[in-house]
Scaffold this motif. Sequence first.
Motif, PDB file in Angstrom:
ATOM      1  N   ILE A   6      28.305  28.399  40.091  1.00  0.00           N
ATOM      2  CA  ILE A   6      28.062  27.074  39.544  1.00  0.00           C
ATOM      3  C   ILE A   6      28.980  26.903  38.346  1.00  0.00           C
ATOM      4  CG2 ILE A   6      26.355  25.539  38.496  1.00  0.00           C
ATOM      5  CD1 ILE A   6      24.796  28.092  40.455  1.00  0.00           C
ATOM      6  N   GLU A   7      29.791  25.845  38.378  1.00  0.00           N
ATOM      7  CA  GLU A   7      30.840  25.679  37.374  1.00  0.00           C
ATOM      8  C   GLU A   7      31.039  24.232  36.968  1.00  0.00           C
ATOM      9  OE1 GLU A   7      34.906  25.984  38.774  1.00  0.00           O
ATOM     10  OE2 GLU A   7      34.231  25.610  40.820  1.00  0.00           O
ATOM     11  N   TYR A   8      31.730  24.079  35.860  1.00  0.00           N
ATOM     12  CA  TYR A   8      32.299  22.807  35.449  1.00  0.00           C
ATOM     13  C   TYR A   8      33.800  23.066  35.462  1.00  0.00           C
ATOM     14  CZ  TYR A   8      33.181  18.534  32.843  1.00  0.00           C
ATOM     15  OH  TYR A   8      33.631  17.284  32.454  1.00  0.00           O
ATOM     16  N   PRO A   9      34.541  22.510  36.423  1.00  0.00           N
ATOM     17  CA  PRO A   9      35.943  22.874  36.637  1.00  0.00           C
ATOM     18  C   PRO A   9      36.860  22.775  35.424  1.00  0.00           C
ATOM     19  CG  PRO A   9      35.148  21.605  38.491  1.00  0.00           C
ATOM     20  CD  PRO A   9      34.070  21.552  37.435  1.00  0.00           C
ATOM     21  N   LYS A  10      36.555  21.930  34.448  1.00  0.00           N
ATOM     22  CA  LYS A  10      37.405  21.793  33.265  1.00  0.00           C
ATOM     23  C   LYS A  10      37.142  22.896  32.233  1.00  0.00           C
ATOM     24  CE  LYS A  10      37.816  16.779  33.641  1.00  0.00           C
ATOM     25  NZ  LYS A  10      37.532  15.490  33.008  1.00  0.00           N
ATOM     26  N   CYS A  11      36.073  23.636  32.403  1.00  0.00           N
ATOM     27  CA  CYS A  11      35.663  24.680  31.465  1.00  0.00           C
ATOM     28  C   CYS A  11      36.573  25.900  31.594  1.00  0.00           C
ATOM     29  CB  CYS A  11      34.209  25.046  31.756  1.00  0.00           C
ATOM     30  SG  CYS A  11      33.621  26.573  31.039  1.00  0.00           S
ATOM     31  N   THR A  12      37.158  26.344  30.479  1.00  0.00           N
ATOM     32  CA  THR A  12      38.079  27.482  30.532  1.00  0.00           C
ATOM     33  C   THR A  12      37.357  28.778  30.904  1.00  0.00           C
ATOM     34  OG1 THR A  12      37.880  27.781  28.148  1.00  0.00           O
ATOM     35  CG2 THR A  12      39.751  26.492  28.922  1.00  0.00           C
ATOM     36  N   THR A  13      36.124  28.943  30.462  1.00  0.00           N
ATOM     37  CA  THR A  13      35.367  30.147  30.829  1.00  0.00           C
ATOM     38  C   THR A  13      35.086  30.148  32.329  1.00  0.00           C
ATOM     39  OG1 THR A  13      34.367  30.210  28.627  1.00  0.00           O
ATOM     40  CG2 THR A  13      33.297  31.514  30.344  1.00  0.00           C
ATOM     41  N   CYS A  14      34.803  28.979  32.880  1.00  0.00           N
ATOM     42  CA  CYS A  14      34.576  28.875  34.322  1.00  0.00           C
ATOM     43  C   CYS A  14      35.834  29.241  35.099  1.00  0.00           C
ATOM     44  CB  CYS A  14      34.109  27.470  34.697  1.00  0.00           C
ATOM     45  SG  CYS A  14      32.481  27.027  34.052  1.00  0.00           S
ATOM     46  N   LYS A  15      36.972  28.784  34.628  1.00  0.00           N
ATOM     47  CA  LYS A  15      38.255  29.113  35.281  1.00  0.00           C
ATOM     48  C   LYS A  15      38.482  30.626  35.259  1.00  0.00           C
ATOM     49  CE  LYS A  15      40.458  24.725  34.105  1.00  0.00           C
ATOM     50  NZ  LYS A  15      41.481  24.061  33.285  1.00  0.00           N
ATOM     51  N   LYS A  16      38.204  31.225  34.118  1.00  0.00           N
ATOM     52  CA  LYS A  16      38.376  32.675  33.965  1.00  0.00           C
ATOM     53  C   LYS A  16      37.424  33.429  34.909  1.00  0.00           C
ATOM     54  CE  LYS A  16      37.481  35.753  30.186  1.00  0.00           C
ATOM     55  NZ  LYS A  16      37.348  35.919  28.752  1.00  0.00           N
ATOM     56  N   ALA A  17      36.182  32.968  34.987  1.00  0.00           N
ATOM     57  CA  ALA A  17      35.189  33.612  35.851  1.00  0.00           C
ATOM     58  C   ALA A  17      35.561  33.461  37.325  1.00  0.00           C
ATOM     59  CB  ALA A  17      33.806  33.011  35.593  1.00  0.00           C
ATOM     60  N   HIS A  32      29.963  22.168  41.606  1.00  0.00           N
ATOM     61  CA  HIS A  32      30.297  21.428  40.382  1.00  0.00           C
ATOM     62  C   HIS A  32      28.989  21.000  39.734  1.00  0.00           C
ATOM     63  CE1 HIS A  32      31.864  18.355  37.740  1.00  0.00           C
ATOM     64  NE2 HIS A  32      33.100  18.457  38.222  1.00  0.00           N
ATOM     65  N   ILE A  33      28.705  21.540  38.560  1.00  0.00           N
ATOM     66  CA  ILE A  33      27.404  21.331  37.933  1.00  0.00           C
ATOM     67  C   ILE A  33      27.136  19.890  37.504  1.00  0.00           C
ATOM     68  CG2 ILE A  33      28.041  21.910  35.558  1.00  0.00           C
ATOM     69  CD1 ILE A  33      25.337  23.617  35.628  1.00  0.00           C
ATOM     70  N   LEU A  86      17.055  20.001  31.053  1.00  0.00           N
ATOM     71  CA  LEU A  86      18.206  20.644  31.706  1.00  0.00           C
ATOM     72  C   LEU A  86      18.552  19.945  33.017  1.00  0.00           C
ATOM     73  CD1 LEU A  86      17.417  24.415  31.121  1.00  0.00           C
ATOM     74  CD2 LEU A  86      19.406  23.176  30.247  1.00  0.00           C
ATOM     75  N   ALA A  87      17.529  19.566  33.773  1.00  0.00           N
ATOM     76  CA  ALA A  87      17.751  18.923  35.071  1.00  0.00           C
ATOM     77  C   ALA A  87      18.290  17.495  34.921  1.00  0.00           C
ATOM     78  CB  ALA A  87      16.455  18.917  35.872  1.00  0.00           C
ATOM     79  N   SER A  88      18.170  16.932  33.734  1.00  0.00           N
ATOM     80  CA  SER A  88      18.611  15.549  33.526  1.00  0.00           C
ATOM     81  C   SER A  88      20.129  15.425  33.375  1.00  0.00           C
ATOM     82  CB  SER A  88      17.938  14.959  32.281  1.00  0.00           C
ATOM     83  OG  SER A  88      18.482  15.531  31.091  1.00  0.00           O
ATOM     84  N   ASP A  89      20.803  16.531  33.025  1.00  0.00           N
ATOM     85  CA  ASP A  89      22.243  16.467  32.785  1.00  0.00           C
ATOM     86  C   ASP A  89      22.855  17.857  32.937  1.00  0.00           C
ATOM     87  OD1 ASP A  89      24.848  16.229  31.769  1.00  0.00           O
ATOM     88  OD2 ASP A  89      24.237  14.827  30.204  1.00  0.00           O
ATOM     89  N   GLY A  90      23.700  18.023  33.943  1.00  0.00           N
ATOM     90  CA  GLY A  90      24.327  19.317  34.202  1.00  0.00           C
ATOM     91  C   GLY A  90      25.149  19.845  33.043  1.00  0.00           C
ATOM     92  N   LEU A  91      25.635  18.952  32.176  1.00  0.00           N
ATOM     93  CA  LEU A  91      26.447  19.401  31.059  1.00  0.00           C
ATOM     94  C   LEU A  91      25.614  20.057  29.955  1.00  0.00           C
ATOM     95  CD1 LEU A  91      29.122  16.569  30.824  1.00  0.00           C
ATOM     96  CD2 LEU A  91      29.250  18.773  31.996  1.00  0.00           C
ATOM     97  N   VAL A  93      23.556  22.416  30.760  1.00  0.00           N
ATOM     98  CA  VAL A  93      23.299  23.742  31.316  1.00  0.00           C
ATOM     99  C   VAL A  93      24.469  24.680  31.022  1.00  0.00           C
ATOM    100  CG1 VAL A  93      22.792  25.033  33.429  1.00  0.00           C
ATOM    101  CG2 VAL A  93      21.929  22.698  33.167  1.00  0.00           C
ATOM    102  N   LYS A  94      24.153  25.886  30.584  1.00  0.00           N
ATOM    103  CA  LYS A  94      25.178  26.902  30.321  1.00  0.00           C
ATOM    104  C   LYS A  94      25.891  27.210  31.634  1.00  0.00           C
ATOM    105  CE  LYS A  94      25.897  31.312  28.084  1.00  0.00           C
ATOM    106  NZ  LYS A  94      26.607  30.851  26.905  1.00  0.00           N
ATOM    107  N   ARG A  95      27.191  27.376  31.527  1.00  0.00           N
ATOM    108  CA  ARG A  95      27.970  27.693  32.704  1.00  0.00           C
ATOM    109  C   ARG A  95      29.089  28.631  32.323  1.00  0.00           C
ATOM    110  NH1 ARG A  95      28.481  22.446  30.363  1.00  0.00           N
ATOM    111  NH2 ARG A  95      30.615  22.152  29.775  1.00  0.00           N
ATOM    112  N   PRO A  96      29.611  29.294  33.307  1.00  0.00           N
ATOM    113  CA  PRO A  96      29.230  29.282  34.721  1.00  0.00           C
ATOM    114  C   PRO A  96      27.924  30.034  34.936  1.00  0.00           C
ATOM    115  CG  PRO A  96      30.895  30.965  34.346  1.00  0.00           C
ATOM    116  CD  PRO A  96      30.709  30.249  33.027  1.00  0.00           C
ATOM    117  N   ILE A  97      27.368  29.829  36.110  1.00  0.00           N
ATOM    118  CA  ILE A  97      26.179  30.575  36.526  1.00  0.00           C
ATOM    119  C   ILE A  97      26.525  31.260  37.836  1.00  0.00           C
ATOM    120  CG2 ILE A  97      23.765  30.472  37.258  1.00  0.00           C
ATOM    121  CD1 ILE A  97      23.461  27.937  35.561  1.00  0.00           C
ATOM    122  N   LEU A  98      26.223  32.540  37.887  1.00  0.00           N
ATOM    123  CA  LEU A  98      26.414  33.317  39.107  1.00  0.00           C
ATOM    124  C   LEU A  98      25.047  33.532  39.740  1.00  0.00           C
ATOM    125  CD1 LEU A  98      28.349  35.101  40.866  1.00  0.00           C
ATOM    126  CD2 LEU A  98      27.593  37.021  39.441  1.00  0.00           C
TER     127      LEU A  98
END
Length: 120
Positions: A6-17, A32-33, A86-91, A93-98
């Motif tokens: 589970i990711e937010y594609p613009k997130c640098t940590t998500c890209k790294k993960a 895409h969260i 948390l369910a109201s807005d994916g942003l 939520v901490k990401r990425p989630i494995l």
Amino acid sequence: MNTTFIEYPKCTTCKKAKKWLSEQGVEFAGRHIAEANPSAEELRSWWQASGLPLKKFFNTCGVKYREMNLAEQLKTMSEEEMLTLLASDGLLVKRPILVTAAGKVVPGFKAETWSAALGK
């Protein structure tokens, strides 16, 4: 169940993960969260599977977290209220989630932690 990333594609940590998962040869389904926001029930199951405090599922570095002054609000919120928020807005939520095929859930990215969760 397959491994889900589970990711937010613009997130640098998500890209790294995501790069790390590929380098490890892990097959996964991406999500895409912000476009496919997790439901309160999904979040509840992930939280319970993680064994972590629910507050660990909040994106504390996010603009919305700071704008809403959630650091203070979370102190008095019930678990149900937190899950609903948390369910109201994916942003929020901490990401990425494995979410591993074995049902382990790890919010945030640390290679050692993900490696252990994947049994590598």
